[in-house]
Structure formats: C-alpha cells, structure tokens
Design a protein around this motif. Structure first.
Motif, PDB file in Angstrom:
ATOM      1  N   THR A 170       0.848  -1.185   0.000  1.00 32.93           N
ATOM      2  CA  THR A 170       0.000   0.000   0.000  1.00 32.93           C
ATOM      3  C   THR A 170       0.885   1.237   0.000  1.00 32.93           C
ATOM      4  O   THR A 170       1.830   1.337   0.786  1.00 32.93           O
ATOM      5  CB  THR A 170      -0.924   0.019   1.229  1.00 32.93           C
ATOM      6  N   ILE A 171       0.590   2.158  -0.910  1.00 32.33           N
ATOM      7  CA  ILE A 171       1.326   3.419  -0.998  1.00 32.33           C
ATOM      8  C   ILE A 171       0.382   4.538  -0.575  1.00 32.33           C
ATOM      9  O   ILE A 171      -0.728   4.657  -1.100  1.00 32.33           O
ATOM     10  CB  ILE A 171       1.837   3.674  -2.430  1.00 32.33           C
ATOM     11  N   ALA A 172       0.828   5.324   0.380  1.00 36.18           N
ATOM     12  CA  ALA A 172      -0.005   6.408   0.899  1.00 36.18           C
ATOM     13  C   ALA A 172       0.831   7.672   1.059  1.00 36.18           C
ATOM     14  O   ALA A 172       2.061   7.640   1.052  1.00 36.18           O
ATOM     15  CB  ALA A 172      -0.626   6.012   2.231  1.00 36.18           C
ATOM     16  N   VAL A 173       0.135   8.797   1.191  1.00 35.15           N
ATOM     17  CA  VAL A 173       0.778  10.089   1.418  1.00 35.15           C
ATOM     18  C   VAL A 173       0.206  10.690   2.697  1.00 35.15           C
ATOM     19  O   VAL A 173      -1.015  10.805   2.842  1.00 35.15           O
ATOM     20  CB  VAL A 173       0.555  11.053   0.235  1.00 35.15           C
ATOM     21  N   LEU A 174       1.097  11.037   3.611  1.00 29.59           N
ATOM     22  CA  LEU A 174       0.679  11.692   4.847  1.00 29.59           C
ATOM     23  C   LEU A 174       0.638  13.195   4.632  1.00 29.59           C
ATOM     24  O   LEU A 174       1.600  13.790   4.139  1.00 29.59           O
ATOM     25  CB  LEU A 174       1.658  11.374   5.981  1.00 29.59           C
ATOM     26  N   LYS A 175      -0.472  13.800   4.988  1.00 28.02           N
ATOM     27  CA  LYS A 175      -0.583  15.265   4.952  1.00 28.02           C
ATOM     28  C   LYS A 175      -0.157  15.777   6.331  1.00 28.02           C
ATOM     29  O   LYS A 175      -0.902  15.711   7.295  1.00 28.02           O
ATOM     30  CB  LYS A 175      -2.003  15.698   4.633  1.00 28.02           C
ATOM     31  N   LEU A 176       1.083  16.278   6.395  1.00 28.74           N
ATOM     32  CA  LEU A 176       1.670  16.676   7.672  1.00 28.74           C
ATOM     33  C   LEU A 176       1.488  18.171   7.909  1.00 28.74           C
ATOM     34  O   LEU A 176       1.817  18.997   7.055  1.00 28.74           O
ATOM     35  CB  LEU A 176       3.165  16.333   7.692  1.00 28.74           C
ATOM     36  N   ARG A 177       0.960  18.501   9.064  1.00 26.76           N
ATOM     37  CA  ARG A 177       0.839  19.897   9.494  1.00 26.76           C
ATOM     38  C   ARG A 177       2.000  20.210  10.428  1.00 26.76           C
ATOM     39  O   ARG A 177       2.191  19.552  11.448  1.00 26.76           O
ATOM     40  CB  ARG A 177      -0.488  20.127  10.212  1.00 26.76           C
ATOM     41  N   LEU A 178       2.797  21.220  10.079  1.00 24.66           N
ATOM     42  CA  LEU A 178       3.991  21.580  10.839  1.00 24.66           C
ATOM     43  C   LEU A 178       3.828  23.001  11.364  1.00 24.66           C
ATOM     44  O   LEU A 178       3.681  23.942  10.583  1.00 24.66           O
ATOM     45  CB  LEU A 178       5.222  21.480   9.936  1.00 24.66           C
ATOM     46  N   TYR A 202       2.399  22.999   5.486  1.00 25.05           N
ATOM     47  CA  TYR A 202       1.953  21.627   5.241  1.00 25.05           C
ATOM     48  C   TYR A 202       2.930  20.932   4.302  1.00 25.05           C
ATOM     49  O   TYR A 202       3.492  21.549   3.394  1.00 25.05           O
ATOM     50  CB  TYR A 202       0.552  21.614   4.632  1.00 25.05           C
ATOM     51  N   MET A 203       3.110  19.617   4.529  1.00 28.41           N
ATOM     52  CA  MET A 203       3.993  18.813   3.692  1.00 28.41           C
ATOM     53  C   MET A 203       3.326  17.483   3.380  1.00 28.41           C
ATOM     54  O   MET A 203       2.585  16.942   4.213  1.00 28.41           O
ATOM     55  CB  MET A 203       5.325  18.541   4.403  1.00 28.41           C
ATOM     56  N   ASP A 204       3.613  16.948   2.194  1.00 29.01           N
ATOM     57  CA  ASP A 204       3.166  15.615   1.807  1.00 29.01           C
ATOM     58  C   ASP A 204       4.329  14.646   1.960  1.00 29.01           C
ATOM     59  O   ASP A 204       5.380  14.824   1.335  1.00 29.01           O
ATOM     60  CB  ASP A 204       2.671  15.601   0.362  1.00 29.01           C
TER      61      ASP A 204
END
Length: 320
Positions: free
Chosen positions: A197-205, A247-249
């Motif tokens: 499974t390939i996923a992208v985390l939407k990171l709030r910094l 935000y970062m992916d």
C-alpha cells in the motif's frame, strides 16, 4: 635682652636647618633628575623601537550549533600587536549577560601569544545550557529570542607599559528554540493492496518560535497501530514564518497484512493510534538547526479511494 650665647645658638640652628633644606633639595633634585632621565630614555626607546599599546575588538559572534538543550557560541576577537616582539595573552575573562542578568562567565588562562607586528583572531568558545538559564530566570521561555551582551577583558603583558587590560564588548540576540508541533491531518492512499500500500501523509507543521524556519529536509518514522510502517529521509523545502504553519506531503509504503486484525478495525472506521518521530533540518537567522519532531497518541480513520473499492463519500482518509 638676649645673651650673646643664646643668639649664637639660634644662628647655628638656622644654619643647620638651611643646610638640611639644601641637602633635601639637592637629594630631591637628583632623584627627580634620575626619574626624568629614565622616563626620557623610556620614551626614546619606545619612539626608536616602536612600542605601543595593543588594541582588540569583537569582530563577530558565531553559533556553531543550536539545539533544544544548548547553544555553542564563539566570539572572534581581533587583537592587533604593534610591537616588535610577541606579547603574551595572560588571561581572558568573559561574561555573557541578558538585560543585566548573568547567563554565564568564565576565565581562559594562558590564551596564547600575539606575534610581533601582526593581527590575530582569538576565538572564545562558550557553551550556553538552556536549562541553567531557564531554571534561574523563569521568564525566559522556549521559542523566545533574548538580547545578550558579551563582555571580554583581555589581559596582556607589554614591555614598557607592563600588564594591560583591554575591555571589549558586543551585543546581539540568542534564540531559545522550541521544537515544532506536528499533526498528521490526512492520509491519502495512492495504491491499496494486500501486498503493498502506498499512501501520502498530509503533515501539518507548526513553528512555535519567534523566528522564521526554512525547512530543507527531514527524517521520520511512522507507526500505525504499534506497527512500524516505515519512514524516509527526504529533502523538502518549506518556509514557516514565526509562529506560523506549513503543510507537507510525506510518502509511506507498507504491507497491510502486517497489521493483522488492526487493519480491519481501521477500515471499518473504528480508528487506530499512530505515532510519528523524526527530525527536521531548518535554517534560521541564527544558523542551521536540527530539531526533533514527535507525535504520540494520534488517532486515524482510514478509508480506501473509490478506485480501490472505497465509497464516494470521502476520497481522503480522516485523521483525528
């Protein structure tokens, strides 16, 4: 009426006093002449040989490293020796204060020698431990910037002049860094299968500091339901203003079958815990920093995308 014998005694007394005065004057005059002669010789030697007082100045202050525990401070002191012989640096006394409050002080003995007719930079290294000053001054908080003043006394030994103290100082600002806050706001699946499974985390910094952070890279590891789903060491660029948010992916790849029954709980919307740990590399007005990032106790609810058999209601996966 005075007797002749008494007058004779008084006369001799005046003569003796005058003689002593003349001797004192002659003696004082001789000593004075010798002193003047020595000073004149010293002036002529200084003039001929070229002796002079050295000078010093703090030309720069560097921060070789800054982290959450301490800051390395190096003061560059330029010392000029106009004399034809080397002069020793006997001692260096230093003090760093903020708003009149002492942060740290110390002594560097036998600090070296300044060569004849030369200018040399003497480096004064100091380690400022944040816990020491935060325990002493409760109003100094993580994320703040405090003013500082470095005071330095250079003690040198110069022929003709003797031992001299050269006082110098420099003002500036020191950061007390705070680690960024992070949250995984969303998880977007790009590919979903039992094998990979390939996923992208939407990171709030979130930047908790009173100064800008320019992110140029980060490393991280992610756990879902206590299972390490991997991580990465990425080159990422983002600028976060003081007390701002960015935000970062972040990509992750994992095998769902490693989760066992926990995966089905996630897919049914029951949620699962997640943990994220790592570091973020940033440039700041004070130099480069490597700050830790961590999040424990987060909860995710995962749903597949439509093309992988999910519903139309929510293409992106929810995180709370």
């Amino acid at each position: 009426m005075s007797s002749p014998r008494k007058s004779e005694k008084i006369g001799r007394s005046f003569q003796d006093n005058n003689k002593e005065d003349r001797e004192d004057e002659e003696k004082g005059g001789f000593v004075g002449k010798v002193k003047d002669f020595i000073e004149d010789v010293g002036d002529k030697i200084e003039e001929k040989v070229g002796f002079g007082k050295p000078t010093a100045d703090v030309t720069a202050v560097h921060f070789p490293y800054i982290n959450l525990k301490k800051a390395g401070i190096v003061a560059d002191v330029l010392v000029k020796n106009p004399n034809p012989i080397p002069i020793p640096l006997i001692d260096i006394n230093y003090l760093i204060e903020s708003d009149g409050r002492k942060l740290i002080s110390g002594l560097i003995p036998d600090a070296g020698t300044i060569h004849a007719h030369s200018s040399e930079t003497v480096k004064i290294p100091v380690n400022l431990v944040y816990d020491d000053i935060k325990d002493t001054y409760r109003d100094i908080k993580p994320g703040s910037i405090i003013p500082y003043r470095i005071k330095v006394d250079l003690i040198v030994d110069v022929p003709v002049f003797g031992r001299l103290t050269l006082p110098i100082e420099k003002k500036g600002e020191i950061p007390i860094p705070h680690k960024p806050d992070i949250d995984v706001e969303k998880i977007h699946f790009q590919k979903f299968s039992s094998e990979e499974t390939i996923a992208v985390l939407k990171l709030r910094l979130e930047n908790k500091n009173d100064f800008d952070l320019a992110v140029n890279g980060l490393d991280y590891d992610v756990w879902l339901s206590d299972v390490n789903v991997g991580g990465a060491d990425l080159e990422k660029c983002a600028k976060i203003g003081k007390n701002g948010v960015s935000y970062m992916d972040l990509p992750i790849t994992f095998r769902p079958k490693d989760f066992g029954s926990a995966l089905w709980d996630m897919l049914r919307g029951r949620g699962t815990g997640y943990t994220m740990k790592g570091h973020v590399n940033v440039d700041t007005p004070f130099g480069a920093m490597k700050l830790p990032i961590s999040k424990e106790g987060g909860t995710t609810r995962l749903k597949k995308n439509k093309e992988d058999g999910g519903s139309d209601d929510n293409d992106e996966n929810e995180v709370s």
